[in-house]
Design a protein around this motif. Structure first.
Motif, PDB file in Angstrom:
ATOM      1  N   ALA A  19       0.339  -0.945   0.244  1.00 32.62           N
ATOM      2  CA  ALA A  19       0.138  -0.121  -0.278  1.00 32.62           C
ATOM      3  C   ALA A  19       0.691   1.681  -0.266  1.00 32.62           C
ATOM      4  N   ALA A  20       2.006   1.413   0.992  1.00 31.55           N
ATOM      5  CA  ALA A  20       3.509   2.606   0.481  1.00 31.55           C
ATOM      6  C   ALA A  20       3.081   2.742  -0.459  1.00 31.55           C
ATOM      7  N   GLN A  21       3.530   1.836  -1.212  1.00 29.24           N
ATOM      8  CA  GLN A  21       4.559   1.780  -2.925  1.00 29.24           C
ATOM      9  C   GLN A  21       3.394   1.797  -3.838  1.00 29.24           C
ATOM     10  N   LEU A  22       2.366   1.675  -3.636  1.00 33.79           N
ATOM     11  CA  LEU A  22       1.052   2.343  -4.080  1.00 33.79           C
ATOM     12  C   LEU A  22       0.722   3.793  -3.522  1.00 33.79           C
ATOM     13  N   GLN A  23       0.153   4.512  -3.224  1.00 41.22           N
ATOM     14  CA  GLN A  23       0.627   5.495  -3.023  1.00 41.22           C
ATOM     15  C   GLN A  23       0.595   6.523  -3.716  1.00 41.22           C
ATOM     16  N   VAL A  24       2.226   6.204  -3.842  1.00 40.99           N
ATOM     17  CA  VAL A  24       3.010   6.893  -4.388  1.00 40.99           C
ATOM     18  C   VAL A  24       3.058   6.864  -5.971  1.00 40.99           C
ATOM     19  N   VAL A  25       2.059   6.094  -6.342  1.00 43.97           N
ATOM     20  CA  VAL A  25       1.756   5.696  -8.359  1.00 43.97           C
ATOM     21  C   VAL A  25       0.878   7.208  -8.323  1.00 43.97           C
ATOM     22  N   PRO A  26       1.016   7.986  -9.222  1.00 37.90           N
ATOM     23  CA  PRO A  26       0.390   9.283  -9.663  1.00 37.90           C
ATOM     24  C   PRO A  26      -1.735   9.110 -10.216  1.00 37.90           C
ATOM     25  N   GLY A  27      -1.836   9.651  -9.348  1.00 42.02           N
ATOM     26  CA  GLY A  27      -3.638   9.275  -9.595  1.00 42.02           C
ATOM     27  C   GLY A  27      -4.085   8.184  -8.855  1.00 42.02           C
ATOM     28  N   VAL A  28      -3.318   7.603  -7.749  1.00 37.60           N
ATOM     29  CA  VAL A  28      -3.946   6.477  -6.632  1.00 37.60           C
ATOM     30  C   VAL A  28      -4.661   7.883  -5.441  1.00 37.60           C
ATOM     31  N   VAL A  29      -5.399   7.625  -5.302  1.00 35.22           N
ATOM     32  CA  VAL A  29      -6.559   8.116  -3.907  1.00 35.22           C
ATOM     33  C   VAL A  29      -5.968   7.577  -2.734  1.00 35.22           C
ATOM     34  N   SER A  30      -6.533   6.188  -2.774  1.00 33.24           N
ATOM     35  CA  SER A  30      -6.300   5.577  -1.509  1.00 33.24           C
ATOM     36  C   SER A  30      -6.491   3.336  -2.591  1.00 33.24           C
ATOM     37  N   VAL A  31      -5.726   3.171  -0.931  1.00 29.72           N
ATOM     38  CA  VAL A  31      -5.525   1.543  -1.601  1.00 29.72           C
ATOM     39  C   VAL A  31      -6.492   0.777  -0.078  1.00 29.72           C
ATOM     40  N   GLN A  32      -6.588  -0.344  -0.853  1.00 22.76           N
ATOM     41  CA  GLN A  32      -7.379  -1.201   0.764  1.00 22.76           C
ATOM     42  C   GLN A  32      -6.833  -2.206   0.122  1.00 22.76           C
ATOM     43  N   ALA A  33      -6.345  -3.689   0.830  1.00 25.09           N
ATOM     44  CA  ALA A  33      -6.045  -4.226   1.430  1.00 25.09           C
ATOM     45  C   ALA A  33      -7.048  -5.682   1.056  1.00 25.09           C
ATOM     46  N   ASN A  34      -7.495  -6.567   0.951  1.00 23.61           N
ATOM     47  CA  ASN A  34      -8.746  -7.935   1.197  1.00 23.61           C
ATOM     48  C   ASN A  34      -7.262  -8.926   1.487  1.00 23.61           C
ATOM     49  N   VAL A  35      -6.813  -8.867   2.066  1.00 19.76           N
ATOM     50  CA  VAL A  35      -6.142 -10.416   3.088  1.00 19.76           C
ATOM     51  C   VAL A  35      -6.191 -11.646   2.618  1.00 19.76           C
ATOM     52  N   PRO A  36      -7.146 -12.065   2.499  1.00 24.66           N
ATOM     53  CA  PRO A  36      -8.121 -13.534   2.348  1.00 24.66           C
ATOM     54  C   PRO A  36      -8.187 -13.365   0.999  1.00 24.66           C
ATOM     55  N   ALA A  37      -8.318 -12.377   0.459  1.00 23.64           N
ATOM     56  CA  ALA A  37      -8.295 -12.515  -1.433  1.00 23.64           C
ATOM     57  C   ALA A  37      -7.247 -12.676  -2.166  1.00 23.64           C
ATOM     58  N   THR A  38      -6.469 -12.248  -1.152  1.00 20.82           N
ATOM     59  CA  THR A  38      -5.016 -11.691  -2.254  1.00 20.82           C
ATOM     60  C   THR A  38      -5.079 -10.486  -2.921  1.00 20.82           C
ATOM     61  N   ALA A  39      -5.509  -9.816  -2.921  1.00 26.03           N
ATOM     62  CA  ALA A  39      -5.649  -8.763  -3.475  1.00 26.03           C
ATOM     63  C   ALA A  39      -5.645  -7.431  -2.983  1.00 26.03           C
ATOM     64  N   MET A  40      -5.258  -6.152  -3.597  1.00 28.78           N
ATOM     65  CA  MET A  40      -4.982  -5.178  -3.710  1.00 28.78           C
ATOM     66  C   MET A  40      -5.821  -3.970  -4.141  1.00 28.78           C
ATOM     67  N   LEU A  41      -6.476  -3.418  -3.296  1.00 30.84           N
ATOM     68  CA  LEU A  41      -7.936  -3.003  -4.296  1.00 30.84           C
ATOM     69  C   LEU A  41      -7.353  -1.541  -4.614  1.00 30.84           C
ATOM     70  N   VAL A  42      -7.428  -0.517  -5.610  1.00 35.45           N
ATOM     71  CA  VAL A  42      -6.718   0.976  -6.052  1.00 35.45           C
ATOM     72  C   VAL A  42      -7.293   1.975  -6.268  1.00 35.45           C
ATOM     73  N   ASN A  43      -8.205   2.636  -6.127  1.00 35.83           N
ATOM     74  CA  ASN A  43      -9.597   4.158  -5.904  1.00 35.83           C
ATOM     75  C   ASN A  43      -7.920   4.966  -6.531  1.00 35.83           C
ATOM     76  N   PRO A  44      -8.796   5.012  -8.078  1.00 37.32           N
ATOM     77  CA  PRO A  44      -7.783   6.894  -8.218  1.00 37.32           C
ATOM     78  C   PRO A  44      -8.565   8.129  -8.397  1.00 37.32           C
TER      79      PRO A  44
END
Length: 70
Positions: A19-44
């Protein structure tokens, strides 16, 4: 919303690193993790489209291997 599947994510510690790395990508407003589903959800930011390559490389920079980005 972009979903990034990361098979080797197994705890919130892993998720926080990515999440820390994803937050610095231009255009990303928030990041949520779904550990059981092994997924990162990125909100632009409204009207923004974060670079898929940038998101993929952010996961790699955190030390993990993404499997799918959708």
């Amino acid at each position: 919303l972009t979903t990034i599947t990361v098979p080797d994510m197994h705890c919130m510690g892993c998720a926080k690193k990515m999440a820390a790395q994803l937050q610095v990508v231009p255009g990303v407003v928030s990041v949520q993790a779904n550990v059981p589903a092994t997924a990162m959800l990125v909100n632009p930011k409204p009207g923004a489209v974060p670079s898929p390559r940038g998101l993929w490389e952010a996961i790699e920079k955190a030390g993990y291997k993404p499997a799918r980005l959708e």
